[in-house]
Design a protein around this motif. Sequence first.
Motif, mmCIF file in Angstrom:
data_model
loop_
_atom_site.group_PDB
_atom_site.id
_atom_site.type_symbol
_atom_site.label_atom_id
_atom_site.label_comp_id
_atom_site.label_asym_id
_atom_site.label_seq_id
_atom_site.Cartn_x
_atom_site.Cartn_y
_atom_site.Cartn_z
ATOM 1 N N LEU A 231 3.582 6.798 -9.126
ATOM 2 C CA LEU A 231 2.713 7.577 -8.250
ATOM 3 C C LEU A 231 1.311 7.549 -8.847
ATOM 4 O O LEU A 231 1.111 7.971 -9.991
ATOM 5 C CB LEU A 231 3.235 9.016 -8.138
ATOM 6 C CG LEU A 231 2.598 9.947 -7.095
ATOM 7 C CD1 LEU A 231 3.565 11.092 -6.777
ATOM 8 C CD2 LEU A 231 1.280 10.548 -7.588
ATOM 9 N N LEU A 232 0.353 7.039 -8.092
ATOM 10 C CA LEU A 232 -1.023 6.955 -8.584
ATOM 11 C C LEU A 232 -1.618 8.352 -8.709
ATOM 12 O O LEU A 232 -1.589 9.138 -7.746
ATOM 13 C CB LEU A 232 -1.873 6.097 -7.646
ATOM 14 C CG LEU A 232 -1.477 4.618 -7.527
ATOM 15 C CD1 LEU A 232 -2.349 3.911 -6.499
ATOM 16 C CD2 LEU A 232 -1.561 3.928 -8.884
ATOM 17 N N SER B 119 8.623 6.372 -1.453
ATOM 18 C CA SER B 119 7.423 5.724 -0.925
ATOM 19 C C SER B 119 6.219 6.508 -1.440
ATOM 20 O O SER B 119 6.108 7.717 -1.175
ATOM 21 C CB SER B 119 7.426 5.713 0.602
ATOM 22 O OG SER B 119 6.204 5.194 1.109
ATOM 23 N N PHE B 120 5.336 5.838 -2.169
ATOM 24 C CA PHE B 120 4.141 6.465 -2.724
ATOM 25 C C PHE B 120 2.898 5.763 -2.198
ATOM 26 O O PHE B 120 2.927 4.560 -1.910
ATOM 27 C CB PHE B 120 4.168 6.408 -4.258
ATOM 28 C CG PHE B 120 5.393 7.028 -4.856
ATOM 29 C CD1 PHE B 120 5.595 8.389 -4.801
ATOM 30 C CD2 PHE B 120 6.371 6.230 -5.457
ATOM 31 C CE1 PHE B 120 6.745 8.964 -5.344
ATOM 32 C CE2 PHE B 120 7.503 6.784 -6.014
ATOM 33 C CZ PHE B 120 7.693 8.171 -5.955
ATOM 34 N N LEU B 121 1.832 6.508 -2.068
ATOM 35 C CA LEU B 121 0.588 5.944 -1.555
ATOM 36 C C LEU B 121 0.053 4.874 -2.496
ATOM 37 O O LEU B 121 0.033 5.043 -3.714
ATOM 38 C CB LEU B 121 -0.455 7.049 -1.368
ATOM 39 C CG LEU B 121 -0.120 8.125 -0.326
ATOM 40 C CD1 LEU B 121 -1.220 9.170 -0.285
ATOM 41 C CD2 LEU B 121 0.089 7.509 1.053
ATOM 42 N N GLU B 122 -0.391 3.773 -1.901
ATOM 43 C CA GLU B 122 -0.953 2.663 -2.670
ATOM 44 C C GLU B 122 -2.478 2.660 -2.540
ATOM 45 O O GLU B 122 -3.072 3.655 -2.121
ATOM 46 C CB GLU B 122 -0.350 1.343 -2.170
ATOM 47 C CG GLU B 122 1.153 1.251 -2.385
ATOM 48 C CD GLU B 122 1.745 -0.042 -1.845
ATOM 49 O OE1 GLU B 122 1.057 -0.702 -1.018
ATOM 50 O OE2 GLU B 122 2.869 -0.393 -2.232
ATOM 51 N N ALA B 123 -3.114 1.557 -2.888
ATOM 52 C CA ALA B 123 -4.571 1.443 -2.820
ATOM 53 C C ALA B 123 -5.082 1.809 -1.437
ATOM 54 O O ALA B 123 -4.471 1.476 -0.411
ATOM 55 C CB ALA B 123 -4.985 0.017 -3.181
ATOM 56 N N LYS B 124 -6.187 2.551 -1.432
ATOM 57 C CA LYS B 124 -6.838 3.042 -0.207
ATOM 58 C C LYS B 124 -5.973 4.034 0.558
ATOM 59 O O LYS B 124 -6.202 4.281 1.750
ATOM 60 C CB LYS B 124 -7.230 1.867 0.700
ATOM 61 C CG LYS B 124 -8.234 0.906 0.065
ATOM 62 C CD LYS B 124 -8.637 -0.179 1.032
ATOM 63 C CE LYS B 124 -9.651 -1.132 0.377
ATOM 64 N NZ LYS B 124 -10.090 -2.205 1.302
#
Length: 520
Positions: free
Chosen positions: A21-22, A368-373
Amino acid sequence: MAQDSIFIGGGGEGYAQPEELLLKYGNRHGLIAGATGTGKTITMQIMAEEFSRAGVPVFLTDIKGDVGGMAVAGTPRESFQKRADQIGLGPLAHAAMPVVFWDLFGQFGHPVRTTMAEMGPLLLSRILELTEAQEGVINVAFRLSDEQGWPILDLADLRAILQFLAENREEMSARYGNVTTASIGAIQRRLLVLENQGAASFFGEPALDIRDLMLTTPQGQGRVNILHAARLMETPRLYATFMLWLMSELFEELPEVGDAEKPKLVFFFDEAHLLFDGAPKALVDKVQQVARLIRSKGVGVYFITQNPDDVPEDVLGQLGNRVQHALRAFTARDQQALRRAAQTYRANPRFDTEAAIREVGVGEAVTSFLEAKGVPGVVERTLIRPPASAMGPCDDAIRRQVIVSSPLAGKYDTAMDRDSAQEMLARRAEQAAREAERFERDRGEEEHSRGRRYSPGSSRSRRVEEEDEPPRPRSSPSRSRSSRSDSVMDAFTKSVARSIGTRAGSAIVRGVLGGLFRGR
């Protein structure tokens, strides 16, 4: 090199691909869902550990009393090390977390309190599910508190001002709008329900300083704040009251941070369905509003519940990071819920998402984790990493030691009862009563003195009385009976006039979420 992500587990073929997770998207909120016994609590624990190691303070609710073990280092297990090796974590380092225990009732941690003034009329009205007319009366009570300098700190203070409004409703209605006894009575009954659920210990002083939830250790590790909520879960209205107040307080207190490298604080709310079950639309709208706005303050909110359907759709749409443990589809309704949950993920061509949600085992999840942008990542079957701290509750001796050695030891432990609306109005009533008694006594002594000087019924006495004394109006019986209430309102009118003159331009501004914009 600064840490930019937290390790959740291993995905992909053989679970060897890191699922992370970013940190810069940690404030985009999240969801941990799954049936009972599938590992939701452990997932919450490992995420809290990882955020803490990254220097992010954490606040979580311990519904079942089985998260306190985070204050103790975990015990080495062969199965845990085998899993750590499989997902590429390497040697598992067991360690205790820098825990701070809290408890609304003050039994299992530092007490958590706030004042009625900090909660404000709008949020209080939503929690009490008041009608428009009843909400108007609450606003009159808070306006009167501001103008007269009668602080509303606890339930007794609000009741005292409501009682004052009831006794002087004609004057109050003329000044502020219609104030009815029916509305006041309905509010009093709803306050009684809240009090019966334990709110008396929640409203008071010293009030929680929100910054005390955002502490770090000298080594830079975020402190893990654990709220003991086993008893609180039995009182869902109070639980909802606390959660909404906490998020609203953070929104009003914290500055905008823009795109930060990591969150300033992360919340985990277990048994999230308690916040939404039977909640009116106005309350759900308030949660959605707070969730949407608070992320700009660097705060992430993670809901833990059994089924994604427990969270309203408008709120669910705000949750970008998701960990879905197994769902059991025993009924047609369960199957529909499973299908809806699968449709919210970005598909992975390697497997069927709906089947994966049904098949994953304990300690495994679909993530499911948020990626770039901020784009949602492709769904993955993930083996969750083992925790470093102990699983389950901690014993009472360890809990007491953690509380005594806490950086906040002694700050909130003793309740305060300073001068506020209840005491001020009580003194006002006593003073009015003394003035009324003195008036009656002086009047009686005057009449008695006149009776001794002149014989009753004597024409000469009446003649001398008329010649010697200047004419003056006589008090009517109705005036005598109302002398006490008139004295109270005379004093009140003068006080209001003074207040308007001295407080002009310095009125308290209340936020859209119902609290106060206070300078620290």
